[in-house]
Motif scaffolding. Structure first.
Motif, PDB file in Angstrom:
ATOM      1  N   LEU A  52     -19.709 -51.870   3.346  1.00 54.23           N
ATOM      2  CA  LEU A  52     -20.354 -50.371   2.128  1.00 54.23           C
ATOM      3  C   LEU A  52     -21.335 -49.486   2.755  1.00 54.23           C
ATOM      4  N   PHE A  53     -21.942 -50.325   3.482  1.00 53.71           N
ATOM      5  CA  PHE A  53     -23.335 -50.099   4.700  1.00 53.71           C
ATOM      6  C   PHE A  53     -22.505 -49.101   4.893  1.00 53.71           C
ATOM      7  N   GLN A  54     -21.503 -49.279   6.106  1.00 54.46           N
ATOM      8  CA  GLN A  54     -20.872 -48.255   7.163  1.00 54.46           C
ATOM      9  C   GLN A  54     -19.864 -47.066   6.170  1.00 54.46           C
ATOM     10  N   LEU A  55     -19.368 -47.679   5.215  1.00 51.90           N
ATOM     11  CA  LEU A  55     -18.840 -45.956   4.251  1.00 51.90           C
ATOM     12  C   LEU A  55     -20.253 -45.295   4.081  1.00 51.90           C
ATOM     13  N   SER A 102     -26.985 -45.822  15.747  1.00 45.89           N
ATOM     14  CA  SER A 102     -27.743 -46.365  14.492  1.00 45.89           C
ATOM     15  C   SER A 102     -28.301 -45.356  13.645  1.00 45.89           C
ATOM     16  N   ALA A 103     -28.867 -45.589  12.172  1.00 49.56           N
ATOM     17  CA  ALA A 103     -29.264 -44.847  11.605  1.00 49.56           C
ATOM     18  C   ALA A 103     -30.294 -43.472  11.573  1.00 49.56           C
ATOM     19  N   SER A 104     -31.045 -43.680  13.168  1.00 52.29           N
ATOM     20  CA  SER A 104     -31.986 -42.786  13.287  1.00 52.29           C
ATOM     21  C   SER A 104     -31.600 -41.319  13.911  1.00 52.29           C
ATOM     22  N   GLN A 105     -29.902 -42.292  14.692  1.00 50.46           N
ATOM     23  CA  GLN A 105     -29.868 -40.866  15.289  1.00 50.46           C
ATOM     24  C   GLN A 105     -28.561 -40.267  14.852  1.00 50.46           C
ATOM     25  N   LEU A 106     -27.690 -41.179  13.471  1.00 48.86           N
ATOM     26  CA  LEU A 106     -26.937 -40.268  12.082  1.00 48.86           C
ATOM     27  C   LEU A 106     -27.584 -39.389  11.717  1.00 48.86           C
ATOM     28  N   GLY A 126     -21.351 -48.824  13.071  1.00 45.36           N
ATOM     29  CA  GLY A 126     -23.023 -50.320  13.366  1.00 45.36           C
ATOM     30  C   GLY A 126     -23.206 -50.369  11.927  1.00 45.36           C
ATOM     31  N   TYR A 127     -24.472 -50.950  11.535  1.00 49.02           N
ATOM     32  CA  TYR A 127     -24.546 -51.348  10.274  1.00 49.02           C
ATOM     33  C   TYR A 127     -25.264 -50.376   9.606  1.00 49.02           C
ATOM     34  N   PHE A 128     -26.073 -49.827   9.508  1.00 48.21           N
ATOM     35  CA  PHE A 128     -27.257 -48.584   9.179  1.00 48.21           C
ATOM     36  C   PHE A 128     -27.220 -49.029   8.339  1.00 48.21           C
ATOM     37  N   GLN A 129     -28.287 -50.223   8.054  1.00 45.96           N
ATOM     38  CA  GLN A 129     -28.916 -50.373   7.175  1.00 45.96           C
ATOM     39  C   GLN A 129     -29.656 -50.397   6.993  1.00 45.96           C
ATOM     40  N   HIS A 130     -30.142 -48.714   6.352  1.00 49.18           N
ATOM     41  CA  HIS A 130     -31.464 -47.859   6.142  1.00 49.18           C
ATOM     42  C   HIS A 130     -31.398 -47.345   5.018  1.00 49.18           C
ATOM     43  N   PRO A 131     -32.666 -47.183   4.017  1.00 50.08           N
ATOM     44  CA  PRO A 131     -32.942 -46.269   3.047  1.00 50.08           C
ATOM     45  C   PRO A 131     -32.319 -45.167   2.236  1.00 50.08           C
ATOM     46  N   SER A 142     -28.592 -61.030   1.533  1.00 50.36           N
ATOM     47  CA  SER A 142     -26.935 -60.426   1.748  1.00 50.36           C
ATOM     48  C   SER A 142     -26.683 -60.225   1.524  1.00 50.36           C
ATOM     49  N   THR A 143     -25.963 -59.119   2.458  1.00 49.73           N
ATOM     50  CA  THR A 143     -25.618 -57.143   1.451  1.00 49.73           C
ATOM     51  C   THR A 143     -24.128 -57.293   0.894  1.00 49.73           C
ATOM     52  N   PHE A 144     -23.680 -58.592   0.208  1.00 48.19           N
ATOM     53  CA  PHE A 144     -22.894 -58.557  -0.214  1.00 48.19           C
ATOM     54  C   PHE A 144     -23.614 -58.333  -1.931  1.00 48.19           C
TER      55      PHE A 144
END
Length: 265
Positions: free
Chosen positions: A17-20, A99-103, A118-123, A244-246
């Motif tokens: 879901l983070f990747q989506l 990474s989220a910063s480069q995205l 990546g996992y992109f766990q960023h607000p 957990s990300t779930f």
């Protein structure tokens, strides 16, 4: 913009879901139609914790994001050999991002092909609020019958106890702390006795015994699919989640406007 976005999927439902969300963010930043997002699920079984494509019930909400590989041979190879992990930046008309910063730097840039690995766990990568609410309401409609068949007319606490590869995998156990049951016992003291307690866990024995201890409901007993469990957890009024990300995503997307979420430090 007629560009392509490829998600190299890794991890379980929460990480996917983070990747989506990262792909949706890129599409919004660059005005790319969601139909140009594709999912590369070829490598999900290559990891120690093996998974399948688990978010089709959510991806389908965003204009039918396809399960397909990119038409770009380069992106397919780049996904296979994880070029984004080495470069993590835009290179000409290609963006190989991990990474989220480069995205977020891609805003207003001109790129033709984008690989996200990546996992992109960023607000700043999450769905925007209208997207979150609309997705929440869509899932509520889709799973109304299931939720009504299980829940009674009482407030509910959704408890998620994460074990799985946190205990079975040597590498995962070195990174992720197993949250003790005393955390859940302590958190439950913040709630009145009127609540129904729903226990969600990937450990069948543990969920059954803890449900008995707190006079709760072991949701493993319903024999639900992973997606159904996720939406049932979403439907709870309040949450005691794991690392957990779930359960993080279930609480984030949760149906209750006045929800309380207790999390481990």
């Amino acid at each position: 913009m007629n560009s392509s976005i490829v998600i190299r999927l890794a991890g379980g439902l929460g990480n996917q879901l983070f990747q989506l969300a990262a792909a949706i963010k890129v599409a919004d930043l660059l005005n790319i139609d969601y139909s140009n997002i594709s999912v590369d699920d070829r490598f999900l079984a290559d990891y120690e914790a093996k998974h399948k494509y688990e978010i089709d019930f959510i991806a389908s909400y965003f204009s039918g994001i396809p399960i397909s590989y990119s038409n770009s041979n380069f992106l397919s190879i780049a996904s296979q050999y994880r070029f984004a992990k080495f470069f993590d930046r835009q290179i000409g008309s290609y963006a190989l991002i991990s990474s989220a910063s480069q995205l977020l730097k891609l805003k207003n840039s001109s790129v033709k092909y984008i690989l996200l690995d990546g996992y992109f766990q960023h607000p700043d990568i999450l769905f925007n609020e209208p997207q979150r609410v609309a997705l929440r309401d869509s899932l509520l409609r889709s799973y109304t019958a299931l939720i009504k068949s299980i829940k009674q007319d009482k407030p509910t606490i959704g408890i998620h106890i994460r074990r799985g590869d946190y205990t079975s995998s040597v590498s995962a156990s070195k990174v992720f702390k197993t949250i003790p049951l005393d955390y859940y016992r302590s958190a439950l003291k913040r709630f009145s006795s009127e609540y129904h307690i729903f226990i969600f866990s990937d450990d069948r024995t543990l969920s059954a015994s803890f449900a008995q201890e707190v006079n709760g409901i072991d949701c493993r007993s319903f024999n639900l699919s992973l997606q159904e469990e996720f939406c049932l957890l979403m439907s709870c009024d309040d949450y005691i989640i794991a690392n957990s990300t779930f359960s993080w995503w279930a609480a984030y997307l949760g149906f209750s406007v006045e929800k309380r979420v207790i999390v481990p430090k």
